[in-house]
Scaffold this active site. Structure first.
Site, PDB file in Angstrom:
ATOM      1  CG  ASP A 170      56.747  -3.945 -23.493  1.00  0.00           C
ATOM      2  OD1 ASP A 170      57.141  -4.634 -22.542  1.00  0.00           O
ATOM      3  OD2 ASP A 170      56.711  -4.362 -24.660  1.00  0.00           O
ATOM      4  CB  CYS A 209      59.471  -9.160 -20.370  1.00  0.00           C
ATOM      5  SG  CYS A 209      59.329 -10.380 -21.690  1.00  0.00           S
TER       6      CYS A 209
END
Length: 614
Positions: free
Chosen positions: A21, A59
């Protein structure tokens, strides 16, 4: 292909330092606010890539692509929190390294959206480490993943404080100067943006510790180091999206001199070639002299015998938890093309996980008060454009859509065609409704095989072209009606979706949709019900949607819930059925929970309540 000498100690070790992130907001990438001395030093020792991108802005789909070197949309791992089966010949690339004699460890996140095949890792756990290899002369491939900069490190104050303990925090008034233009400048957004910088500082501290371990063991000159993030910033319009704030990531690689091919990865090198993170595995195989499997879609960017550089990189957004939004992106060094296959959906669909973030809550609150700046308000529009085109050189924030610019039509057509060719070449499963994917997987054994059966070329073209009829507007109606007669349910689905989008005042179209309520495919039945609702006939749609919500398998129920939510006031007669659906089915994986989330949101809007669910 270079083949390294047979003695193990003559082959390079490989160390991966991965994180979550973050974008390239590091000092070495020119961000003057970033406090990243360890990563900045690492960049001076090797090559820093400025056009490294992910295949998905979240992800798990991205990690499935990285570990296999295959697009998630080819494997069927594209929906967040799905569970696919791999064809037997597609293997996580560490298996090839282990066969070549490497000791392979993962510390510790997998999250591939398929069951990790036995033999992928020598060890995958929080204790996994290259130090645990049985022989000190055995080469290793070791992955360490830092989770402190995950979006939860910003959203969860307890985690944020734990992660950033002992580091100097960034001044929020200074950080505000770097806020993206699509965030309002408020104390809330300043705090979140500042927290992002802080967790990146914590990441840098962690990276320094991993590099120090390597140096202390005397292995720095024997080890190739990769640093990368699994996707961009964990904040709105970044994570989960295919804009550059979510798609472009830092990538730094250092190669000791004896492992460098001529002219590659010299100290302080900056490389602007297009790199996709699905290229990481093939690159490691190439650097270690291990054969790259022929089915791999990624391509090496370091080592001997490289293929031609990429002209484009591609990314996809599909179901994010409980919300579907099929978006595809094509990027070259200057332009970004985005294709919104579901333009009737707002950008900021309500998703439980994302709504926990303070910035997302602030955006929604200020939108409701009518106090957002135009750059932020646009993402609450009722619908999206079908196509978006951005000049990344003059408009790095991607705010000026050039899709209708007369002087950019050549670029638009070139990149649109690149996308359409990619859909066909890679067999994009994202254009098939999820319930159909699950059904077909059970028949052919894995999702990859669904669009590789006899006649698949023609099917992919029909699905792609029918899904693209939105570009033609009302004149596409005859083609859409014809598509509803197709032998394949995925084509019929897009025909019904297109008719619903047009909502024509056409008795024959309405009659065809009424007939489609009896289609053998639940996806088509739901799409037909949606079309009838949009054509002003909710009384014909609701019985089908209620039945699918009550009796369907998990992803069918979710699809029915999404349509009921879209119907707003038209869904009021279904209130009792929707309330019953708040009790999740005890079924596979997350589908039951996701249906509850969508129905809860729909009920809150219909009843003026504020009930929360998991």
């Amino acid at each position: 292909m270079l083949v390294w000498p047979a003695r193990a100690d003559d082959r390079p070790n490989i160390l991966w330092l991965s994180c979550e992130d973050i974008g390239p907001r590091l000092g070495c990438y020119g961000d003057k606010l970033a406090t990243t001395p360890n990563l900045d030093t690492l960049a001076t020792r090797g090559v820093r890539y400025t056009n490294a991108t992910v295949t998905a802005g979240v992800c798990a789909p991205c990690r499935s692509a990285i570990i296999t070197g295959m697009y998630q949309t080819s494997l069927g791992t594209h929906h967040m929190r799905c569970r696919a089966s791999l064809p037997e010949f597609v293997k996580p690339f560490p298996m090839y390294l282990r066969k070549a004699g490497y000791y392979c460890t993962n510390n510790s996140k997998e999250d591939y959206q398929f069951h990790t095949p036995p033999g992928t890792w020598d060890e995958s756990s929080k204790k996994a480490h290259w130090k645990n290899r049985p022989r000190k002369d055995q080469p290793f491939f070791a992955v360490f993943n830092y989770t402190g900069c995950h979006e939860s490190g910003i959203a969860n104050t307890t985690k944020y404080r734990q992660v950033t303990k002992g580091i100097e925090k960034h001044g929020r008034s200074v950080v505000a100067k770097t806020l993206p233009p699509y965030y309002p400048d408020t104390p809330v957004t300043r705090e979140d943006w500042g927290r992002h910088y802080d967790v990146v500082t914590a990441l840098d501290r962690w990276a320094g510790q991993r590099l120090e371990e390597l140096a202390d063991a005397g292995l720095a000159d024997e080890t190739i180091v990769f640093f990368w993030s699994d996707h961009g910033v964990g904040l709105p319009r970044a994570k989960r999206w295919v804009y550059d704030l979510g798609m472009v990531v830092p990538l730094i690689v250092t190669l000791p001199p004896k492992f460098r091919a001529k002219g590659q990865a010299r100290p302080r090198t900056v490389d602007d070639r297009l790199v996709s993170l699905m290229d990481l595995g093939p690159t490691v195989l190439n650097l270690t002299g291990t054969e790259i499997p022929g089915h791999t879609q990624g391509r090496p960017f370091l080592g001997p015998g490289l293929p031609p550089p990429r002209q484009y990189v591609f990314a996809a957004r599909d179901r994010m938890d409980e919300r579907y939004d099929i978006i595809r992106a094509v990027r070259d060094k200057r332009y970004k093309y985005i294709r919104n296959y579901e333009p009737w959906k707002t950008y900021y669909q309500y998703m439980n996980t994302a709504e926990k973030g303070a910035t997302m809550r602030e955006l929604r609150t200020l939108h409701q008060r009518g106090k957002l700046p135009p750059e932020a308000e646009r993402y609450f529009a009722a619908r999206k454009p079908v196509e978006e085109l951005y000049d990344l050189k003059s408009d790095p924030a991607e705010l000026r859509n050039l899709a209708r610019s007369p002087v950019h039509q050549d670029v638009l057509e070139r990149m649109r065609q690149a996308h359409l060719d990619w859909v066909l070449r890679t067999r994009d499963l994202g254009l098939i409704p999820e319930p159909e994917i699950v059904h077909r997987e059970a028949t052919v054994g894995n999702r990859y095989a669904i669009l590789r059966q006899p006649g698949a070329d023609a099917l992919v073209r029909r699905v792609r072209d029918t899904a693209s009829l939105t570009l033609e507007g009302p004149k596409a109606l005859p083609k859409l009606i014809k598509a509803v007669e197709d032998e394949d349910a995925a084509v019929r689905y897009w025909g019904a979706i297109g008719i619903g989008n047009l909502a024509p005042k056409d008795a024959s179209a309405a009659g065809r949709m009424a007939e489609a309520l009896q289609d053998k495919s639940a996806s088509v039945r739901i799409a037909a019900a949606r079309a009838l609702a949009r054509m002003g006939q909710p009384q014909r749609a609701l019985p089908v949607l209620i039945r699918e919500l009550r009796e369907g398998p998990q992803w069918v129920r979710l699809n029915a819930a999404v349509v009921l939510d879209e119907m707003d006031e038209q869904a009021r007669p279904a209130l009792d059925a929707m309330k019953r659906a708040l009790r999740p089915h005890q079924d596979l994986f997350a589908g039951g929970k996701y249906t509850v989330r969508v129905i809860n949101r729909a009920l809150n809007e219909l009843l003026g309540t504020s009930r929360t669910v998991r």
